[in-house]
Structures are given as structure tokens and as C-alpha cells.
Design a protein around this motif. Structure first.
Motif, PDB file in Angstrom:
ATOM      1  N   LYS A   1       9.260  21.262   1.054  1.00 31.98           N
ATOM      2  CA  LYS A   1       9.347  20.624  -0.277  1.00 31.98           C
ATOM      3  C   LYS A   1       9.512  19.107  -0.153  1.00 31.98           C
ATOM      4  CE  LYS A   1      10.847  24.634  -2.855  1.00 31.98           C
ATOM      5  NZ  LYS A   1      10.488  25.579  -1.791  1.00 31.98           N
ATOM      6  N   ILE A   2       8.834  18.538   0.790  1.00 31.08           N
ATOM      7  CA  ILE A   2       8.885  17.082   0.966  1.00 31.08           C
ATOM      8  C   ILE A   2       7.622  16.464   0.378  1.00 31.08           C
ATOM      9  CG2 ILE A   2       8.736  15.235   2.696  1.00 31.08           C
ATOM     10  CD1 ILE A   2      10.594  16.964   4.433  1.00 31.08           C
ATOM     11  N   ASP A   3       7.827  15.481  -0.477  1.00 33.30           N
ATOM     12  CA  ASP A   3       6.710  14.738  -1.076  1.00 33.30           C
ATOM     13  C   ASP A   3       7.265  13.350  -1.360  1.00 33.30           C
ATOM     14  OD1 ASP A   3       4.823  13.566  -2.681  1.00 33.30           O
ATOM     15  OD2 ASP A   3       4.337  15.417  -3.757  1.00 33.30           O
ATOM     16  N   LYS A   4       7.048  12.442  -0.434  1.00 30.84           N
ATOM     17  CA  LYS A   4       7.696  11.148  -0.583  1.00 30.84           C
ATOM     18  C   LYS A   4       6.710  10.012  -0.292  1.00 30.84           C
ATOM     19  CE  LYS A   4      11.604   8.433   0.740  1.00 30.84           C
ATOM     20  NZ  LYS A   4      12.967   8.294   1.000  1.00 30.84           N
ATOM     21  N   SER A   5       6.772   8.987  -1.130  1.00 26.98           N
ATOM     22  CA  SER A   5       5.893   7.822  -0.942  1.00 26.98           C
ATOM     23  C   SER A   5       6.726   6.571  -0.757  1.00 26.98           C
ATOM     24  CB  SER A   5       5.021   7.605  -2.174  1.00 26.98           C
ATOM     25  OG  SER A   5       4.270   8.758  -2.432  1.00 26.98           O
ATOM     26  N   ALA A   6       6.129   5.618  -0.083  1.00 31.15           N
ATOM     27  CA  ALA A   6       6.765   4.301   0.022  1.00 31.15           C
ATOM     28  C   ALA A   6       5.656   3.276   0.231  1.00 31.15           C
ATOM     29  CB  ALA A   6       7.752   4.275   1.173  1.00 31.15           C
TER      30      ALA A   6
ATOM     31  N   LEU B   1       5.157  25.388  13.551  1.00 24.22           N
ATOM     32  CA  LEU B   1       4.504  24.134  13.172  1.00 24.22           C
ATOM     33  C   LEU B   1       4.394  24.073  11.654  1.00 24.22           C
ATOM     34  CD1 LEU B   1       1.627  24.074  15.839  1.00 24.22           C
ATOM     35  CD2 LEU B   1       3.761  22.754  15.888  1.00 24.22           C
ATOM     36  N   TYR B   2       4.656  22.913  11.105  1.00 21.29           N
ATOM     37  CA  TYR B   2       4.554  22.720   9.654  1.00 21.29           C
ATOM     38  C   TYR B   2       3.272  21.977   9.309  1.00 21.29           C
ATOM     39  CZ  TYR B   2       9.408  24.134   9.038  1.00 21.29           C
ATOM     40  OH  TYR B   2      10.570  24.854   9.003  1.00 21.29           O
ATOM     41  N   LYS B   3       2.646  22.417   8.235  1.00 17.48           N
ATOM     42  CA  LYS B   3       1.487  21.672   7.735  1.00 17.48           C
ATOM     43  C   LYS B   3       2.002  20.381   7.075  1.00 17.48           C
ATOM     44  CE  LYS B   3      -2.086  25.112   7.121  1.00 17.48           C
ATOM     45  NZ  LYS B   3      -2.043  25.302   8.548  1.00 17.48           N
ATOM     46  N   VAL B   4       1.383  19.282   7.500  1.00 20.62           N
ATOM     47  CA  VAL B   4       1.828  17.968   7.042  1.00 20.62           C
ATOM     48  C   VAL B   4       0.599  17.206   6.554  1.00 20.62           C
ATOM     49  CG1 VAL B   4       2.657  15.754   7.947  1.00 20.62           C
ATOM     50  CG2 VAL B   4       3.777  17.860   8.660  1.00 20.62           C
ATOM     51  N   THR B   5       0.746  16.428   5.495  1.00 19.30           N
ATOM     52  CA  THR B   5      -0.349  15.502   5.139  1.00 19.30           C
ATOM     53  C   THR B   5       0.214  14.098   4.966  1.00 19.30           C
ATOM     54  OG1 THR B   5      -0.163  15.882   2.762  1.00 19.30           O
ATOM     55  CG2 THR B   5      -1.733  17.273   3.944  1.00 19.30           C
ATOM     56  N   ILE B   6      -0.606  13.141   5.358  1.00 21.80           N
ATOM     57  CA  ILE B   6      -0.258  11.735   5.167  1.00 21.80           C
ATOM     58  C   ILE B   6      -1.419  11.121   4.381  1.00 21.80           C
ATOM     59  CG2 ILE B   6       0.069   9.508   6.354  1.00 21.80           C
ATOM     60  CD1 ILE B   6       0.953  12.329   8.387  1.00 21.80           C
ATOM     61  N   SER B   7      -1.112  10.569   3.217  1.00 19.73           N
ATOM     62  CA  SER B   7      -2.184  10.032   2.368  1.00 19.73           C
ATOM     63  C   SER B   7      -1.979   8.560   2.101  1.00 19.73           C
ATOM     64  CB  SER B   7      -2.218  10.757   1.018  1.00 19.73           C
ATOM     65  OG  SER B   7      -2.222  12.140   1.216  1.00 19.73           O
ATOM     66  N   GLN B   8      -3.109   7.895   2.014  1.00 25.20           N
ATOM     67  CA  GLN B   8      -3.084   6.466   1.697  1.00 25.20           C
ATOM     68  C   GLN B   8      -4.475   6.069   1.245  1.00 25.20           C
ATOM     69  OE1 GLN B   8      -4.757   4.180   4.010  1.00 25.20           O
ATOM     70  NE2 GLN B   8      -4.349   2.399   2.711  1.00 25.20           N
ATOM     71  N   GLY B   9      -4.562   5.349   0.149  1.00 22.95           N
ATOM     72  CA  GLY B   9      -5.833   4.808  -0.339  1.00 22.95           C
ATOM     73  C   GLY B   9      -6.958   5.832  -0.410  1.00 22.95           C
TER      74      GLY B   9
ATOM     75  N   GLU C   1       0.865  -1.195   0.000  1.00 21.09           N
ATOM     76  CA  GLU C   1       0.000   0.000   0.000  1.00 21.09           C
ATOM     77  C   GLU C   1       0.897   1.239   0.000  1.00 21.09           C
ATOM     78  OE1 GLU C   1      -3.374   0.622   0.408  1.00 21.09           O
ATOM     79  OE2 GLU C   1      -4.154  -1.413   0.662  1.00 21.09           O
ATOM     80  N   GLN C   2       0.609   2.189  -0.889  1.00 19.56           N
ATOM     81  CA  GLN C   2       1.424   3.413  -0.947  1.00 19.56           C
ATOM     82  C   GLN C   2       1.007   4.391   0.158  1.00 19.56           C
ATOM     83  OE1 GLN C   2       3.991   4.494  -3.195  1.00 19.56           O
ATOM     84  NE2 GLN C   2       4.001   2.281  -3.564  1.00 19.56           N
ATOM     85  N   VAL C   3       1.995   4.844   0.909  1.00 22.32           N
ATOM     86  CA  VAL C   3       1.736   5.890   1.919  1.00 22.32           C
ATOM     87  C   VAL C   3       2.581   7.097   1.510  1.00 22.32           C
ATOM     88  CG1 VAL C   3       1.961   6.531   4.351  1.00 22.32           C
ATOM     89  CG2 VAL C   3       1.308   4.192   3.740  1.00 22.32           C
ATOM     90  N   THR C   4       1.933   8.258   1.435  1.00 25.11           N
ATOM     91  CA  THR C   4       2.644   9.459   0.976  1.00 25.11           C
ATOM     92  C   THR C   4       2.689  10.518   2.073  1.00 25.11           C
ATOM     93  OG1 THR C   4       1.836   9.026  -1.240  1.00 25.11           O
ATOM     94  CG2 THR C   4       2.705  11.235  -0.842  1.00 25.11           C
ATOM     95  N   LEU C   5       3.872  11.030   2.288  1.00 29.06           N
ATOM     96  CA  LEU C   5       4.052  12.111   3.262  1.00 29.06           C
ATOM     97  C   LEU C   5       4.375  13.390   2.501  1.00 29.06           C
ATOM     98  CD1 LEU C   5       4.729  13.208   6.206  1.00 29.06           C
ATOM     99  CD2 LEU C   5       7.085  12.593   5.667  1.00 29.06           C
TER     100      LEU C   5
END
Ligand code: GCB
Length: 595
Positions: A246-251, A277-285, A236-240
Motif C-alpha cells: 500500500k505504498i504510493d508516494k511522490s516527491a 519479491l514485491y512488484k514495484v513501479t517507479i514513474s516519472q514524466g 520533476e515528480q517521481v512516484t514510487l
């Protein structure tokens, strides 16, 4: 007779059924897809647990969770949620109904809600905290049992829900027992009820259960990321994403549903002076979780605490989770802002959230306001050290506190206990907790509020076997309150450990507006003098790295009975229960302004 026995066995099954749907806590619930079930809930006070046990103390066939209604005029049903009064949830019951002020026992809560089933989605029912022992039923089915009054829990109720009207009923019992955590006696109000948010959380069948982002402790250009799915699904791809960095990384997840990677970045570091504080998103499915995350490192070096590699003195104060004005459990940003605002006015960069995990709104507010935190589980005083169930309970509370708050940059200390009596059994219990906390999170420091027991005349020597398990040695002392204030200048403190020292409590009581000489107990002048003498004494302690005097605000306690002053309030606050600042407030403020 046969019929009744069959009925009872069925009910027994219902009551004892361990929730098959219990699921581990989801992280960052406040930023998930949720529907609030806060608001007015019907309640029935049930002193003898009539809705749970029959007259032989067996599970009753008339369990209130059945939410039964008479079908025929002659039907006997002795309760009716529709006819029952309502109270505000989240909220303690003690301050919402005079008859419940001192009540410790069972109250049943009921609420209806509408729901529309969605293909492929899971729905969790989440409680921010329920004090203390709760059984939850959805549409009459027992869905979970939870113990512990200050940590969140959730359970998967997808299969119990139907289109249209649904009913959730919860039996809450806050009776105190020797084997509980906290135990039978403690110096704060045992506020009962559903004291934090209730939410329906909508998730995909496969979802990110929790994740962690942390700055490397030594190399501030490395960020460690890990996430865990609710299922062991590989690939399953998880993206941060952290756009500002400028971070956009999946694994892809491994066979256990875990993913982990390191990132090279140069974040602006979070600190009390710059709570970035930095805005962060974590995406999956197809699901995206947003968060705001700060990056900082906290370590120790000899007797120093280092924040982002630099020594810091923790100018702190202790605080209970009570409303800013008057009593009652606090849960929300307004109370937090007011209370933390007073601490900031004192010059604090640190608060000890005593003696249990506080609500998530307060922690996040402190993070935005640049206030470091000590967060604690209620292993307080005389815990049942040899009871395996008690250890399990304490471990669960520790785990859920850490799982909820592991991404909060401002929490720097996990505290595992307060003022516990020394024994081999205690050491076994508490060292298990310390090791467990470290295994869950190695990016923070471990401490506990100890007591100085090696006292001879004016020499106080800290001598606690637990010193080897903590990163910071903290202790409470009450010179001037439980011991004569005139002893303060003569006192010597020996802390034979090469670790930073926090005085986790000192203080004394005063009623706001009550004036007299500095020798007159309960006057503001007495408390003021106590602070002057204590601060002069404390200043000389070798390795002193922080102070959290007891306490920011007067708080309710059943141990503080009527004496014309206390009126069921512990009056050691620097601010009164109505928000008035006492003279000692300004002594501490002045002292902090010089540190
Ligand atoms: C303590 C406890 C704290 C009490 C305080 C007091 O040592 O840790 O919970 O409220 O003393 O006021 O006596």
C-alpha cells in the motif's frame, strides 16, 4: 599526397573522438521500453586490424566502420559485411566457429536495423557486455569506446539515427594486456565477442537514470528510496508504488535531479527460505519502470554474518559463467536455472559468481530461486597496481556492477579481488576500491579472496593488510591439490581478525568416470577424499561463516593443457562439463545437509 594527409587527419579525428554521447548506465534496462538487436550479426575476423590501422599503424582511410560499397567497378574495397558470415549475438565467437576457438584479437560485427524517429524521445544503444575492448559506430559515426568484458554500457545515439535503415558496427578486441582488468593471465577462457544482450532503449528526454530501494539495516520497518534523473532538473515528480505494501508516494526532484525519501512499511523479508519479491513501479514524466524487489538486511556482528538480523551459514559453491552443457559463455535464464539448480541440489543457499560480474538474467534467476550471491570484479592475480588507467578501469567495472545490481536482494557481497600478491601498491589500489564500493553502496558487505601467506609447517596464519577494509575475511586454500592431502588433519588455521570467515576456494580436479584409489590424482576417488579431508579440517576454523568450494562445474581454461584428462578444461568441477555429478558432489551435499 596532400589529399591523403587530409584524409588521414579526418580519419584520425573520427577514431580519436571521445564519445560526446556517452551517458551513465541506465538501471533496470531489462524492464525499460526496448527493442532487441540480438540475433544474427555479420562478422569479419581482422587479425591485423586492417579495418582500423593502415600499414604505418595510423588510422586507416578504409576503416571498416565506413561500411563502404563499391560505386564503380574499378573501386577498391577489400571487405564486405554483406558477404560475411553471421553469428548469433549474444554469444562468444570461440564456440561459434572452429577457426576462432583459440582466437584472441579483433573481430568486426555489423547489423542493420529499422528505426522510426519519435519526437521528444531519446534512444540509447545498450550492450550487456562485450569482451574486451570495443569501439561502436552508428551509421559510420564513432559513438563510444568501452573497456571491460563483463559490465554493461550504453550510449545516446538519438542524433545519429535516421528513419528507415540504420547500421551499427562494432570492433571488438579481446587481446590480453598486462595493464588490463583482468590482466594477461587468468584461469578461464577468454571468450571474445558481444556476449550479452544488445538493446535499443527508448526514453523521454528526461528519465529516471537509476534508483535504489533498500531496507534499513537495523530497523526492518523502514525502506529507503532514492532515484536520480539523467538531468539536473528540479521539480520533476517521481512516484514510487508498491501496491502490496500500500505504498504510493511522490516527491519532487531537487536541483541535481535527485529525489530521496524513507517509507514506513512492514515487508515480508527476502531470504533463501522465502525469496519474496514485491512488484514495484517507479514513474516519472509518463514513463513507468517495473521491477521486482526483495527487502532484506545483511550485516556482521563479530564473526557472524547476519541475514535479517539472524546468523546464517553461507553454504556455497563457486561458479563460472559458462553454459551448463559444454563450454561457451552463458547468457540467459535456461543456463542459469540449470547451474543454480545443481547448486541448490547440493544444498547451497549461496553462490560465489567468480571472477567477474555475471549476466543480469542469472542474477535475477538466483534471486527468484532464493540463492544469495557474491559478485566480483576481475582484479585477479597480478594487476598493474601502479598504473592509474588500470585503477580507473577497475573502478569503472566496480561502479557499473553496483549500478546494475544494486536492487538485487540476493547480492550480499561485493568482492573486489582474487588472490592478489601482497604489496603496498596493491593495498593502495584495493583499499581505494573498497572505499569506493562503500561510498556507492553501504547496504552490502565487502570482501575479497585472499591468500594465506604466513605458513610455517602446519600453522597457517592469515596476515593481509586488506583485512581492515573488508567486512568478511575470505581466503582460498588448496590443501590436497597444490599441497599434500595428508597434511589436512595436522593443519591449524589462525585468523586473527574479529570478522566472519569464508573459505572462498578449495578443491581439486577429477575426470568424471575415471576411477581408482584415493591416492590416484584425477580420479573421482581422489577428489572425494580431498573433500572429506578438507571439510573435516575446515569445520574446526574459528569464525567460519561460509564456504564456496572450487567449483560447481568443469570449465574451459587455456592454462589446462592436454594431459589426457584436462583437454583445456579445469576439472575441479563437482559436475562435469556434460552435467554428470562426480562423487565429491555427494560428499559436499551430505556435509551441507548437516549444517
Ligand atoms: C585459484 C583461482 C581460480 C583457479 C583455481 C585453480 O586459486 O582463484 O581462478 O581456477 O585456483 O583451479 O587452480
Amino acid at each position: 599526397m596532400k589529399k591523403i594527409t587530409a584524409f588521414i587527419s579526418l580519419a584520425l579525428l573520427c577514431l580519436s573522438a571521445k564519445a560526446a554521447t556517452d551517458v551513465p548506465l541506465v538501471g533496470n534496462v531489462l524492464n525499460r521500453q526496448t527493442t532487441s538487436l540480438n540475433g544474427d550479426w555479420h562478422y569479419i575476423i581482422d587479425v591485423q586490424e586492417e579495418g582500423y590501422y593502415d600499414y604505418r599503424m595510423n588510422p586507416t582511410r578504409w576503416g571498416f566502420f565506413q561500411n563502404a560499397k563499391p560505386r564503380k567497378p574499378e573501386d577498391l574495397i577489400e571487405y564486405d559485411f554483406d558477404a560475411a558470415p553471421t553469428m548469433k549475438i549474444p554469444g562468444d565467437w570461440n564456440t561459434q566457429n572452429d577457426r576462432l576457438f583459440f582466437y584472441e584479437g579483433t573481430v568486426w560485427f555489423e547489423r542493420e536495423f529499422d528505426y522510426t524517429k519519435k519526437e521528444g524521445k531519446r534512444t540509447l544503444l545498450y550492450f550487456g557486455a562485450v569482451n574486451y575492448d570495443s569501439h561502436v559506430y552508428v551509421n559510420t559515426k564513432h559513438v563510444c569506446h568501452h573497456i571491460g568484458g563483463f559490465t554493461p554500457f550504453n550510449t545516446d545515439i538519438t542524433d545519429e539515427l535516421k528513419d528507415g535503415k540504420n547500421v551499427v558496427i562494432i570492433k571488438v578486441d579481446n587481446k590480453r594486456h598486462a595493464e588490463d582488468v583482468p590482466t594477461q593471465i587468468f584461469d578461464w577462457w577468454n571468450y571474445g565477442g558481444i556476449t550479452r544482450d544488445v538493446l535499443l532503449v527508448e526514453l523521454n528526454s528526461s528519465y529516471v537514470e537509476n534508483y535504489k530501494l533498500a531496507l534499513d539495516k537495523q530497523d526492518f520497518k523502514i525502506i529507503h528510496f532514492s532515484a536520480k534523473l539523467n538531468k539536473g532538473t528540479a521539480g520533476e515528480q517521481v512516484t514510487l508504488r508498491i501496491p502490496e505494501l500500500k505504498i504510493d508516494k511522490s516527491a519532487a526532484t531537487d536541483a541535481q535531479g535527485n529525489v530521496a525519501f524513507d517509507l514506513k512499511a512492514k515487508p515480508e523479508l527476502w531470504s533463501p527460505d522465502n525469496p519474496k519479491l514485491y512488484k514495484v513501479t517507479i514513474s516519472q514524466g509518463g514513463e513507468t519502470i517495473e521491477d521486482e524487489i526483495g527487502f532484506r538486511s545483511v550485516t556482521t556482528e563479530g564473526k557472524k554474518i547476519l541475514l535479517n538480523g539472524k546468523p546464517i551459514y553461507l553454504k556455497g559453491v563457486s561458479m563460472h559463467e559458462e553454459k551448463a552443457n559444454g563450454g561457451g559463455r552463458a547468457n540467459g535464464q535456461d543456463d542459469a536455472r540449470q547451474l543454480i539448480g545443481w547448486a541448490k541440489e547440493l544444498g547451497c543457499n549461496f553462490i560465489r559468481f567468480a571472477h567477474y560480474p555475471h549476466n543480469e538474467h542469472a542474477i535475477r534467476e538466483a534471486e527468484r530461486m532464493g540463492v544469495l550471491l557474491w559478485s566480483e570484479i576481475p582484479c585477479y592475480w597480478t594487476i598493474a597496481w601502479t598504473n592509474p588507467g588500470t585503477l580507473e578501469n577497475a573502478k569503472n567495472q566496480l561502479r557499473d556492477m553496483i549500478m546494475r545490481d544494486q536492487n538485487r536482494a540476493n547480492i550480499i557481497i561485493w568482492s573486489i579481488a582474487n588472490e592478489t600478491p601482497h604489496s603496498k601498491e596493491r593495498d593502495t589500489f584495493l583499499s581505494t576500491l573498497a572505499n569506493y564500493a562503500r561510498s556507492l553502496d553501504n547496504t552490502r558487505l565487502i570482501s575479497m579472496a585472499m591468500e594465506v601467506t604466513g605458513q610455517s609447517n602446519y600453522v597457517n596464519r592469515l596476515n593481509d593488510n586488506m583485512n581492515q577494509y573488508v567486512d568478511i575475511v575470505s581466503f582460498n586454500q588448496y590443501i590436497g591439490w597444490y599441497r599434500d592431502v595428508n597434511d589436512a588433519p595436522k593443519m591449524k588455521w589462525e585468523i586473527p581478525y574479529d570478522k566472519p570467515v569464508i573459505i572462498s576456494e578449495f578443491g581439486g580436479g577429477a575426470k568424471y568416470g575415471y576411477h581408482g584409489s584415493k591416492n590416484q590424482r584425477w580420479t573421482e576417488e581422489f577428489q572425494e577424499n580431498l573433500y572429506i579431508e578438507n571439510l573435516a579440517m575446515i569445520e574446526k576454523i574459528d569464525g567460519l561463516a561460509g564456504t564456496t568450494p572450487w567449483i560447481l562445474k568443469d570449465f574451459r581454461s587455456p592454462r589446462r593443457v592436454l594431459n589426457g584428462i584436462q583437454d583445456y578444461y579445469n576439472r575441479k568441477g563437482l559436475v562435469s562439463d556434460k552435467g554428470e555429478k562426480k562423487k565429491a558432489f555427494f560428499i559436499l551435499k551430505e556435509w551441507y545437509s548437516k549444517r
